[in-house]
Design an enzyme around this catalytic site. Structure first.
Site, short mmCIF file in Angstrom:
data_model
loop_
_atom_site.label_atom_id
_atom_site.label_comp_id
_atom_site.label_asym_id
_atom_site.label_seq_id
_atom_site.Cartn_x
_atom_site.Cartn_y
_atom_site.Cartn_z
CG ASP A 43 -2.20 0.81 1.03
OD1 ASP A 43 -2.09 2.02 0.77
OD2 ASP A 43 -3.29 0.22 1.14
CG ASN A 96 -8.64 -4.35 -2.46
OD1 ASN A 96 -9.83 -4.30 -2.77
ND2 ASN A 96 -8.14 -3.69 -1.42
CE1 TYR A 162 -13.78 3.17 -8.44
CE2 TYR A 162 -16.06 2.56 -8.88
CZ TYR A 162 -14.90 2.41 -8.15
OH TYR A 162 -14.85 1.49 -7.13
CE LYS A 166 -12.64 -0.20 -9.23
NZ LYS A 166 -11.58 -0.99 -8.57
CB ILE A 195 -17.89 -2.48 0.94
CG1 ILE A 195 -18.24 -3.41 -0.23
CG2 ILE A 195 -17.39 -3.27 2.15
CD1 ILE A 195 -19.35 -4.41 0.02
CB THR A 197 -14.34 0.72 3.10
OG1 THR A 197 -14.77 1.49 1.96
CG2 THR A 197 -14.69 -0.75 2.89
#
Length: 258
Positions: A43, A96, A162, A166, A195, A197
């Protein structure tokens, strides 16, 4: 949370997780740990990455935290070199790492710089990771899961970059899956819905109203939990999914089937 399982289904295996500093990446890294795998955390957020490593070590697991910008080929290669240097092999990769748009805008008004920023991380980053992961996984076989999105299967108004990135992840996943299906490397994509997050907090503005709007778009009446995506990713990497090749698995509370 439980502790690492030396008899788990991934005992003796090594997993590489990008975007591991929080959210879905962190939850998946912890899930791999609980199933006995050693985990490499990649990361750009060194602080969050170190925190994930600490959580893994508290569970009795083995973690290696490496700073990695997935848009830089040299960073990705160095992180994977360090993986093999430390653990001797690579069995699984969860690509991810990704970012969300700064603000919505219709296609003709979309900033070129923002388009490039999102495509660079969310699509090119997945390609670079696979480019350097696949030769390592080929040595003994294994699995790769790439993070797409509900935006990979439907259009999102005001979000051309985006949506394109994707969708692109799914196309890239399918092409790569066919390249290596006969060589014991399975490549698939997971498509999460909304989700809960840190990324979702940014997307909603972190306000009750923003969160309520997102929840209202989920037929199941709530946001998903990072652990629910983690469980899906681990299943996709397991022998239970041995016949799944080049698939984009949507896990979104029904959002895209409305």
């Amino acid at each position: 949370m439980g502790t690492t399982n030396e008899n788990g289904r991934f005992a003796g295996k090594v997993a590489f997780v990008t975007g591991a500093a929080n959210g879905i990446g962190r939850a998946t890294a912890l899930a791999f740990t609980r199933e006995g795998a050693s985990v490499v955390l990649a990361d750009v957020s060194e602080q969050g990455n170190r925190e994930t490593a600490r959580m893994i070590e508290e569970q009795g697991g083995k973690a290696l935290a490496v700073r990695c910008d997935v848009t830089r080929a040299e960073d990705v290669k160095a992180a994977l070199d360090k993986t093999v240097e430390t653990f001797g092999r690579l069995d699984f990769a969860f690509n991810n790492a990704g970012i969300e748009p700064r603000k919505p805008a219709p296609t003709a008004e979309y900033e070129v710089e923002e388009w490039d920023r999102i495509l660079n991380i969310d699509l090119r980053g997945v390609f670079l990771c696979m480019k350097y992961e696949i030769p390592l996984i080929l040595k003994q076989g294994g699995a790769i899961v790439n993070t797409s999105s509900g935006a990979g299967v439907i259009g999102i108004k005001g979000s051309p970059a985006y949506t394109a990135a994707k969708h692109g992840v799914i196309g890239l996943t399918r092409a790569a899956a066919l390249d290596y299906a006969a060589q014991n490397v399975r490549i698939n994509a997971v498509c999460p819905g909304y989700i809960d997050t840190p990324m979702m907090d940014r997307f909603t503005g972190g306000t009750p109203e923003g969160r309520a709007k997102v929840v209202s778009e989920e037929p199941v009446g709530r946001m998903g939990r990072p652990e629910e995506i983690a469980a899906t990713v681990l299943w996709m990497c397991s022998d239970a999914a041995a016949f799944m090749i080049g698939h984009a698995l949507v896990v979104d509370g029904g959002q895209t089937v409305q």
